[in-house]
Design an enzyme around this catalytic site. Structure first.
Site, PDB file in Angstrom:
ATOM      1  N   ASP A 124       5.913   8.245  10.817  1.00 13.90           N
ATOM      2  CA  ASP A 124       6.497   9.152   9.832  1.00 13.90           C
ATOM      3  C   ASP A 124       5.718  10.454   9.701  1.00 13.90           C
ATOM      4  O   ASP A 124       5.969  11.234   8.777  1.00 13.90           O
ATOM      5  CB  ASP A 124       6.619   8.454   8.477  1.00 13.90           C
ATOM      6  CG  ASP A 124       5.278   8.008   7.926  1.00 13.90           C
ATOM      7  OD1 ASP A 124       4.376   7.706   8.730  1.00 13.90           O
ATOM      8  OD2 ASP A 124       5.121   7.964   6.696  1.00 13.90           O
ATOM      9  N   GLU A 137      -8.507   9.390   4.589  1.00 21.61           N
ATOM     10  CA  GLU A 137      -8.712   7.957   4.742  1.00 21.61           C
ATOM     11  C   GLU A 137      -9.191   7.682   6.161  1.00 21.61           C
ATOM     12  O   GLU A 137      -8.861   8.417   7.096  1.00 21.61           O
ATOM     13  CB  GLU A 137      -7.412   7.202   4.496  1.00 21.61           C
ATOM     14  CG  GLU A 137      -6.914   7.287   3.073  1.00 21.61           C
ATOM     15  CD  GLU A 137      -5.760   6.325   2.842  1.00 21.61           C
ATOM     16  OE1 GLU A 137      -5.994   5.250   2.284  1.00 21.61           O
ATOM     17  OE2 GLU A 137      -4.626   6.645   3.239  1.00 21.61           O
ATOM     18  N   THR A 154       0.829  -1.204   0.000  1.00 18.16           N
ATOM     19  CA  THR A 154       0.000   0.000   0.000  1.00 18.16           C
ATOM     20  C   THR A 154       0.866   1.258   0.000  1.00 18.16           C
ATOM     21  O   THR A 154       0.531   2.260  -0.608  1.00 18.16           O
ATOM     22  CB  THR A 154      -0.919   0.019   1.242  1.00 18.16           C
ATOM     23  OG1 THR A 154      -1.574  -1.235   1.378  1.00 18.16           O
ATOM     24  CG2 THR A 154      -1.964   1.114   1.149  1.00 18.16           C
ATOM     25  N   ARG A 207      -8.854  -6.376   7.544  1.00 17.99           N
ATOM     26  CA  ARG A 207      -9.507  -5.150   7.960  1.00 17.99           C
ATOM     27  C   ARG A 207     -10.986  -5.268   7.598  1.00 17.99           C
ATOM     28  O   ARG A 207     -11.336  -5.498   6.435  1.00 17.99           O
ATOM     29  CB  ARG A 207      -8.898  -3.937   7.264  1.00 17.99           C
ATOM     30  CG  ARG A 207      -7.394  -3.788   7.483  1.00 17.99           C
ATOM     31  CD  ARG A 207      -6.968  -2.337   7.452  1.00 17.99           C
ATOM     32  NE  ARG A 207      -5.519  -2.182   7.369  1.00 17.99           N
ATOM     33  CZ  ARG A 207      -4.668  -2.321   8.388  1.00 17.99           C
ATOM     34  NH1 ARG A 207      -5.126  -2.682   9.578  1.00 17.99           N
ATOM     35  NH2 ARG A 207      -3.370  -2.136   8.226  1.00 17.99           N
ATOM     36  N   ASP A 262       2.542  11.288   9.006  1.00 13.32           N
ATOM     37  CA  ASP A 262       1.497  11.604   8.038  1.00 13.32           C
ATOM     38  C   ASP A 262       0.090  11.320   8.566  1.00 13.32           C
ATOM     39  O   ASP A 262      -0.886  11.666   7.911  1.00 13.32           O
ATOM     40  CB  ASP A 262       1.733  10.908   6.680  1.00 13.32           C
ATOM     41  CG  ASP A 262       1.934   9.428   6.785  1.00 13.32           C
ATOM     42  OD1 ASP A 262       1.854   8.882   7.903  1.00 13.32           O
ATOM     43  OD2 ASP A 262       2.186   8.793   5.737  1.00 13.32           O
ATOM     44  N   ARG A 263      -0.023  10.732   9.751  1.00 10.82           N
ATOM     45  CA  ARG A 263      -1.360  10.445  10.287  1.00 10.82           C
ATOM     46  C   ARG A 263      -1.634  11.254  11.540  1.00 10.82           C
ATOM     47  O   ARG A 263      -0.709  11.756  12.184  1.00 10.82           O
ATOM     48  CB  ARG A 263      -1.471   8.978  10.660  1.00 10.82           C
ATOM     49  CG  ARG A 263      -1.264   8.055   9.520  1.00 10.82           C
ATOM     50  CD  ARG A 263      -1.676   6.717   9.993  1.00 10.82           C
ATOM     51  NE  ARG A 263      -1.295   5.691   9.048  1.00 10.82           N
ATOM     52  CZ  ARG A 263      -1.761   4.469   9.119  1.00 10.82           C
ATOM     53  NH1 ARG A 263      -2.592   4.140  10.083  1.00 10.82           N
ATOM     54  NH2 ARG A 263      -1.375   3.581   8.239  1.00 10.82           N
ATOM     55  N   LYS A 275      10.029   4.146   0.903  1.00  9.50           N
ATOM     56  CA  LYS A 275       8.985   4.624  -0.007  1.00  9.50           C
ATOM     57  C   LYS A 275       9.650   5.518  -1.046  1.00  9.50           C
ATOM     58  O   LYS A 275      10.570   6.279  -0.719  1.00  9.50           O
ATOM     59  CB  LYS A 275       7.948   5.480   0.730  1.00  9.50           C
ATOM     60  CG  LYS A 275       7.390   4.890   2.010  1.00  9.50           C
ATOM     61  CD  LYS A 275       6.111   5.623   2.423  1.00  9.50           C
ATOM     62  CE  LYS A 275       6.232   6.332   3.738  1.00  9.50           C
ATOM     63  NZ  LYS A 275       4.956   6.810   4.294  1.00  9.50           N
ATOM     64  N   LYS A 318      -0.633  12.561   3.021  1.00  7.90           N
ATOM     65  CA  LYS A 318      -1.418  12.912   4.189  1.00  7.90           C
ATOM     66  C   LYS A 318      -0.484  13.576   5.189  1.00  7.90           C
ATOM     67  O   LYS A 318       0.730  13.401   5.121  1.00  7.90           O
ATOM     68  CB  LYS A 318      -2.116  11.685   4.773  1.00  7.90           C
ATOM     69  CG  LYS A 318      -1.238  10.464   5.044  1.00  7.90           C
ATOM     70  CD  LYS A 318      -2.136   9.252   5.258  1.00  7.90           C
ATOM     71  CE  LYS A 318      -1.368   8.001   5.654  1.00  7.90           C
ATOM     72  NZ  LYS A 318      -0.607   7.376   4.563  1.00  7.90           N
ATOM     73  N   ASP A 348       1.725   9.394  13.785  1.00  4.80           N
ATOM     74  CA  ASP A 348       2.331   8.077  13.585  1.00  4.80           C
ATOM     75  C   ASP A 348       3.831   8.193  13.343  1.00  4.80           C
ATOM     76  O   ASP A 348       4.412   9.282  13.444  1.00  4.80           O
ATOM     77  CB  ASP A 348       1.644   7.326  12.439  1.00  4.80           C
ATOM     78  CG  ASP A 348       2.005   7.894  11.075  1.00  4.80           C
ATOM     79  OD1 ASP A 348       2.330   9.086  11.001  1.00  4.80           O
ATOM     80  OD2 ASP A 348       1.958   7.138  10.081  1.00  4.80           O
ATOM     81  N   SER A 366      -8.065   5.628   8.049  1.00  8.96           N
ATOM     82  CA  SER A 366      -6.936   5.158   8.849  1.00  8.96           C
ATOM     83  C   SER A 366      -6.153   6.327   9.451  1.00  8.96           C
ATOM     84  O   SER A 366      -4.937   6.275   9.534  1.00  8.96           O
ATOM     85  CB  SER A 366      -6.022   4.306   7.979  1.00  8.96           C
ATOM     86  OG  SER A 366      -5.649   5.030   6.805  1.00  8.96           O
TER      87      SER A 366
HETATM   88  C1  VG1 Z   1      -2.817   1.254   5.796  1.00  7.54           C
HETATM   89  C2  VG1 Z   1      -4.075   2.106   5.800  1.00  7.54           C
HETATM   90  C3  VG1 Z   1      -4.115   2.970   4.568  1.00  7.54           C
HETATM   91  C4  VG1 Z   1      -2.848   3.822   4.508  1.00  7.54           C
HETATM   92  C5  VG1 Z   1      -1.627   2.928   4.561  1.00  7.54           C
HETATM   93  C6  VG1 Z   1      -0.328   3.693   4.606  1.00  7.54           C
HETATM   94  O1  VG1 Z   1      -2.812   0.411   4.674  1.00  7.54           O
HETATM   95  O2  VG1 Z   1      -5.227   1.276   5.881  1.00  7.54           O
HETATM   96  O3  VG1 Z   1      -5.277   3.753   4.591  1.00  7.54           O
HETATM   97  O4  VG1 Z   1      -2.808   4.585   3.335  1.00  7.54           O
HETATM   98  O5  VG1 Z   1      -1.681   2.107   5.731  1.00  7.54           O
HETATM   99  O6  VG1 Z   1      -0.306   4.575   5.670  1.00  7.54           O
HETATM  100  P1  VG1 Z   1      -3.223  -1.147   4.753  1.00  7.54           P
HETATM  101  O7  VG1 Z   1      -2.953  -1.686   3.392  1.00  7.54           O
HETATM  102  O8  VG1 Z   1      -2.402  -1.763   5.843  1.00  7.54           O
HETATM  103  O9  VG1 Z   1      -4.686  -1.147   5.128  1.00  7.54           O
HETATM  104  V1  VG1 Z   1       1.166   4.938   6.415  1.00  7.54           V
HETATM  105  O10 VG1 Z   1       0.875   6.222   7.397  1.00  7.54           O
HETATM  106  O11 VG1 Z   1       1.322   3.505   7.360  1.00  7.54           O
HETATM  107  O12 VG1 Z   1       2.314   5.029   5.241  1.00  7.54           O
HETATM  108 CO    CO Z   2       2.490   6.983   8.141  1.00  8.76          CO
END
Ligand code: VG1
Ligand code: CO
Length: 541
Positions: free
Chosen positions: A277, A361, A16, A494, A279-280, A124, A374, A275, A363
């Site tokens: 890095d 999102e 992802t 999920r 972004d959340r 990334k 984000k 979080d 999340s």
């Molecule tokens: C999770 C979240 C998704 C987000 C991704 C990366 O992915 O559900 O919404 O974009 O993490 O976020 P997954 O495939 O585990 O559901 V980050 O802040 O961890 O780079």
């Molecule tokens: Co992140």
């Protein structure tokens, strides 16, 4: 410069959000090097290009940065802009790529996954627009990993990354920059800092939990120094290689100390966490938890109170599993609302094309067109600016929002550490039944449609299929299932649950109670107990 002979390494397929593996895997022979060379090859070479480099400070961040610098030099890069100490939050890296017109950036992070020698690491790649590489670029990089025979690396001493300034690695300029300054300056152009500062001066109390991850230095500079929040408002503010043993995932389970402080007597007016890095974000008020889907909707409905968005929003976008709360706001504003697959890379084209201003999102990720990621601190500042402009607290703003738009009761249930085969078999069995589900009853509701989500990008027409199983009820309730694409061991299911209650309805329920019939229906329809031997989730958000 040395050309090292290597061989393709299996499984270097980004998920992802980048390539994530156990740290020891990344530290293994050629592992990081192969992937970095595949990135350079996959984008048509590094010759003469400028890159941004930084990470969230987790274990191996510093060593990996030195390897990447030597490889960038050996591949002919003209310049690498690195955050001092090899630190950059993901949104700060996105901003630097854009502000400096770089060709791309490498971000060393496994985001919310725990850090340490026995935990997780990740890389990334972001493109020149500052956003996560598109599916096409990601595929090209992965294809390169499968045929890789050599990589290039310079033999050199470590570059000194301790302070700002220009250094050289062969012909490549290594420009070390303050990781915070440019990002903090950007925030000043978006928000009404004077109004937020006045709110703090009047005694507004905040607690920001950086969870020993990358946002500590950013939050201290912006919230405490530039905005005047009380010293000590930012806690766990020093990025540590193992995040101090914390799990830097800003949700009620992993940020439970913060939740307890906000729920206790005499707590602050506002709580937030970020979080690994940066972004959340998670937003809390006294005794109030703002679900991320609601947060996006509230920000969209109130964005006109923030200077940068005073002229209105072009449109909004949310990932498919995110609740439809923001859709109602978009309808009221008369703007477009897009539904994309999970992962920020799917917002990039919409933002670049000027079709949307805000994205989010479920999340705990929200952002805008100020960068192409984000952005946790941006979301916190959005909330603070809105609270300052309205002169109200988090609870009052949320209650007013529901009273106007109704409430999309929402929850995500995560089942972690599953056997991958069993989890895939469960989804395969449900997938096979989807065509027959329309018209059936479950949990006292009638199913309107059931399908596997597929997305056609409205800008470039590219198709992303297999993006989650959806069961849609006639009354707007919804069940979504998908497997996580960010884990490093086993599978995580999920399960996303939603139902809508209109403005005149019962808006004050516990979401788990409000969603109980939907939760039961999901377990019945998917056979979670039978396939996985599990009845209760590990994390509820
Ligand atoms: C999770 C979240 C998704 C987000 C991704 C990366 O992915 O559900 O919404 O974009 O993490 O976020 P997954 O495939 O585990 O559901 V980050 O802040 O961890 O780079
Ligand atoms: Co992140």
């Amino acid at each position: 410069m040395t050309i090292i002979t290597t061989a393709p390494i299996d499984g270097q397929k980004p998920g992802t959000s980048g390539l994530r593996k156990k740290t020891r895997v990344f530290m293994g022979p050629h592992y990081l090097e192969n992937f970095v060379q595949a990135i350079f090859n996959g984008i048509g070479g590094a010759e003469g290009k400028t890159f941004v480099l930084g990470g969230d400070g987790r274990y191996f961040n510093d060593r990996a940065a030195q390897v990447i610098l030597r490889m960038a030099a050996a591949n002919g890069a003209a310049r690498v802009i690195v955050g001092a100490g090899a630190i950059l939050s993901t949104p700060a890296a996105s901003h630097l790529i854009r502000a400096r017109g770089a060709d791309g950036g490498l971000i060393l992070s496994a985001s919310h996954n725990p850090g340490g020698e026995d935990e997780d690491f990740g890389v990334k790649f972001n493109s020149a627009n500052g956003g996560p590489a598109s599916e096409a670029v990601t595929e090209a990089i992965y294809a390169q990993t499968r045929g890789l025979r050599t990589y290039r690396i310079s033999e050199a001493q470590d570059v000194d990354l301790t302070g700002a300034g220009e250094r050289r690695l062969g012909a490549t300029v290594v420009e070390v920059v303050d990781p915070v300054a440019a990002y903090a300056d950007l925030m000043e152009t978006i928000f009404d800092f004077a109004a937020i500062r006045a709110m703090f001066d009047a005694g507004f109390a905040l607690r920001f939990d950086a969870m020993n991850a990358v946002t500590g230095p950013y939050a201290r500079e912006i919230l405490e120094h530039r905005l005047g929040a009380a010293r000590g408002s930012v806690v766990n503010a020093v990025p540590l290689p193992d995040f101090g043993g914390m799990h830097p995932d800003p949700n009620p389970t992993w940020a439970r100390d913060l939740v307890a402080v906000l729920n206790g007597a005499g707590g602050p007016d506002f709580g937030a966490a970020s979080d690994g890095d940066g972004d959340r974000n998670m937003i809390l008020g006294p005794g109030v938890y703002v679900s991320p889907s609601d947060s996006l909707a509230v920000l969209a409905a109130n964005a006109h109170l923030v200077p940068a968005y005073a002229g209105g929003l072009k449109g909004v976008a949310r990932s498919m599993p995110t609740s439809a709360a923001v859709d109602r706001v978009a309808a009221a504003l008369g703007i477009e609302c897009f539904e994309t697959p999970t992962g920020w890379k799917f917002f990039g084209n919409l933002l670049d094309a000027g079709r949307v201003t805000l994205c989010g999102e479920e999340s705990f990720g929200t952002g805008s067109d100020h960068v192409r990621e984000k952005d946790g601190i941006w979301a916190v500042l959005m909330w603070l600016n809105i609270l300052a402009a309205r002169g109200e607290g988090v609870g009052a703003v949320l209650a007013a929002h529901w009273a106007r738009f109704g409430r999309n009761y929402y929850s995500r249930h995560d089942f972690e550490g599953l056997d991958t085969g069993a989890a895939e078999a469960m989804l395969a069995a449900l997938r096979a039944r989807l065509p027959d589900l329309a018209g059936a009853e479950a949990g006292g509701r009638r199913i309107r449609a059931a399908d596997e989500f597929s997305y056609a990008d409205p800008v470039d027409g590219s198709i992303a299929s297999g993006q989650g199983l959806r069961i849609l009820f006639e009354d707007g309730a919804r069940i979504v299932l998908r497997l996580s694409g960010t884990g490093t061991a086993g599978a995580t299911l999920r399960l996303y649950l939603e139902r809508y209650e209109g403005p005149g309805g019962d808006l004050g329920l516990d979401p788990q109670v409000a969603l109980a019939p939907i939760i039961r229906a999901a377990h019945e329809l998917a056979g979670i107990g039978a396939h996985l031997g599990r009845s209760t989730p590990d994390v509820i958000s």
